[in-house]
Design a protein around this motif. Structure first.
Motif, PDB file in Angstrom:
ATOM      1  N   ASP A 188       1.057  -1.255  -0.012  1.00  0.00           N
ATOM      2  CA  ASP A 188       0.112   0.096   0.037  1.00  0.00           C
ATOM      3  C   ASP A 188       0.703   1.244  -0.185  1.00  0.00           C
ATOM      4  N   GLY A 219      -3.909   5.539   3.978  1.00  0.00           N
ATOM      5  CA  GLY A 219      -5.286   5.431   3.692  1.00  0.00           C
ATOM      6  C   GLY A 219      -5.381   4.252   2.988  1.00  0.00           C
ATOM      7  N   ASP A 220      -4.499   3.894   2.042  1.00  0.00           N
ATOM      8  CA  ASP A 220      -4.641   2.611   1.124  1.00  0.00           C
ATOM      9  C   ASP A 220      -4.482   1.469   2.318  1.00  0.00           C
ATOM     10  N   LEU A 237      -5.418   1.277   5.530  1.00  0.00           N
ATOM     11  CA  LEU A 237      -6.629   1.486   6.515  1.00  0.00           C
ATOM     12  C   LEU A 237      -7.573   0.657   5.581  1.00  0.00           C
ATOM     13  N   THR A 238      -7.623   1.025   4.278  1.00  0.00           N
ATOM     14  CA  THR A 238      -8.645   0.372   3.413  1.00  0.00           C
ATOM     15  C   THR A 238      -8.617  -1.234   3.428  1.00  0.00           C
ATOM     16  N   THR A 239      -7.180  -1.628   3.377  1.00  0.00           N
ATOM     17  CA  THR A 239      -7.100  -2.801   3.221  1.00  0.00           C
ATOM     18  C   THR A 239      -7.389  -3.630   4.411  1.00  0.00           C
ATOM     19  N   GLY A 293     -10.061  -2.780   6.160  1.00  0.00           N
ATOM     20  CA  GLY A 293     -11.228  -2.766   6.170  1.00  0.00           C
ATOM     21  C   GLY A 293     -11.893  -1.689   7.007  1.00  0.00           C
ATOM     22  N   SER A 296     -13.704   1.724   7.535  1.00  0.00           N
ATOM     23  CA  SER A 296     -14.553   2.473   6.544  1.00  0.00           C
ATOM     24  C   SER A 296     -14.014   3.925   6.253  1.00  0.00           C
ATOM     25  N   ALA A 297     -14.419   4.443   5.089  1.00  0.00           N
ATOM     26  CA  ALA A 297     -13.687   5.925   4.876  1.00  0.00           C
ATOM     27  C   ALA A 297     -14.475   6.768   5.738  1.00  0.00           C
ATOM     28  N   GLN A 325     -12.250   6.515   8.716  1.00  0.00           N
ATOM     29  CA  GLN A 325     -10.639   7.149   8.556  1.00  0.00           C
ATOM     30  C   GLN A 325     -10.807   8.641   8.692  1.00  0.00           C
TER      31      GLN A 325
END
Length: 389
Positions: free
Chosen positions: A113, A117-118, A120-122, A124, A126-127, A130
């Protein structure tokens, strides 16, 4: 002679011929040639290095340290000694010391990543979460969550539409949404509570009261409606307890002392059935007694009336069947016997070992009967006896 392709060839005319005199000039020229070749740098094609120094040899062989090859390094030596496998990565344990550890496929998805942010997305996240994690301080986080909006959080005095008489003047923190409210209220008497509202009607509340009678209690519905229920933790007379209340009726669920009959109430009773007497409500100890049974006889039937009861005796099944099942010499059976211990009067008891089974003509057989017998006639040559044990 110079080497050709790394191969040495002796000068022409220097080989000896059998049975001829060795000429000194060609011989000496050959020896000088060998000496010069031995002292010259042996070319790589002849198994040498083509140099007369170690540095020149490394250059000739393409092994210049720092250019063609890596000089000895303790860290590289440590890595070289590792045993690697799939899904493993190398890490340092000390200066110039290395080991391997697991590198899972999931961990690799995080390692590739490019941004936090990438990652945190990995993971799981949520936006929206974040954005909260990205807030610099608590105030910014509350703003993101909408927790510091005036429509969601207010402080001050309980609105008159949401109080009931004596509760006016309390200070509160109130959270409202869609016409419903949660009030965190502190009173002038020091008994704080949490109230739940539906519009202007209080639906219930939880309160801690430390006035010597209640440790704390929960009301459901508004007390002003007259139909409230309550669950209270009590401290009455130094006895802790749990009370459930409907309107003005109290029910003791539990307390630290023994329950009394008054706690239980008198709405439940024990009734004596047919053939029994006694009973009553459970506000006090009660006794259930069984009536006096009738005398057993062959003609009596099973019945219960008032406080008495009788039982049928099935003579055939008890007496007749029991007698029919007895074997020879069993307790309760009779036998024709002969005494071998002298004359025995009727009613006397005698051991079976002192008797012999007999026939009507006075003859006897063996073995002797077991157990203890009672003479039912004079026992001499022959007589009747019953086994009693």
């Amino acid at each position: 002679m110079p080497r050709t392709g790394g191969v040495y060839s002796p000068p022409a005319g220097t080989k000896g011929v059998s049975n001829t005199t060795i000429q000194s000039v060609p011989y000496n020229a050959f020896v000088d040639d060998l000496t010069a070749d031995a002292n010259a740098a042996r070319p790589v094609t002849a198994g040498g290095t083509g140099a007369t120094t170690a540095s020149g040899a490394r250059t000739a062989l393409g092994l210049v340290i720092g250019t063609d090859v890596q000089a000895y390094d303790a860290g590289l030596a440590s890595i070289a000694g590792l045993t690697t496998a799939a899904d493993k990565m190398i890490y340092t344990t000390a200066s110039d010391a290395y080991a391997t550890t697991a590198l899972t496929p999931f961990a690799r998805t995080i390692l590739d990543d490019a941004t936090a942010g990438d990652a945190l997305t990995t993971l799981g996240v949520s936006a929206f979460i974040q954005t909260v994690l990205d807030d610099a301080d608590a105030a910014t986080a509350r703003a993101t969550l909408g927790a510091n909006s005036a429509s969601n959080l207010t402080t001050g005095t309980v609105p008159s539409a949401r109080i009931a008489g004596a509760y006016n003047g309390f200070t509160q923190v109130q959270i409202t949404t869609d016409g419903e409210a949660l009030s965190l209220i502190g009173s002038a008497t020091g008994d704080p509570y949490v109230a739940f509202w539906k519009g202007a009607v209080r639906q219930g509340y939880m309160q801690h009261r430390d006035d010597g009678s209640n440790i704390g209690f929960i009301w459901s519905n508004d007390i002003a409606t007259g139909g409230a229920t309550q669950l209270s933790l009590l401290n009455t007379g130094g006895v802790d307890g749990l009370r459930y209340r409907v309107s003005s009726t109290n029910y003791i669920v539990w307390h630290s002392g023994n329950l009394t009959m008054a706690d239980i109430g008198s709405s439940v009773s024990i009734s004596a059935g047919v053939g029994l007497s006694g009973g009553g409500d459970i506000s006090a100890s009660r006794t259930i007694s069984m009536g006096t049974p009738g005398t057993l006889s062959a003609t009596t039937t099973n019945s219960a009336s008032g406080t008495t009861h009788t039982h049928l005796v099935d003579e055939d099944s008890i007496v007749s069947a029991g007698m029919a099942a007895l074997g020879v010499g069993a307790v309760g059976t009779y036998a024709l016997v002969k005494s071998n211990a002298g004359s025995i009067a009727p009613g006397a008891t005698v051991a079976g070992s002192s008797l012999d089974y007999a026939s009507t003509d006075g003859t006897t057989g063996s073995p002797s009967p077991a157990g203890t017998w009672r003479a039912m006639s004079f026992l001499g040559l022959t007589g009747v006896a019953m086994r009693i044990s």
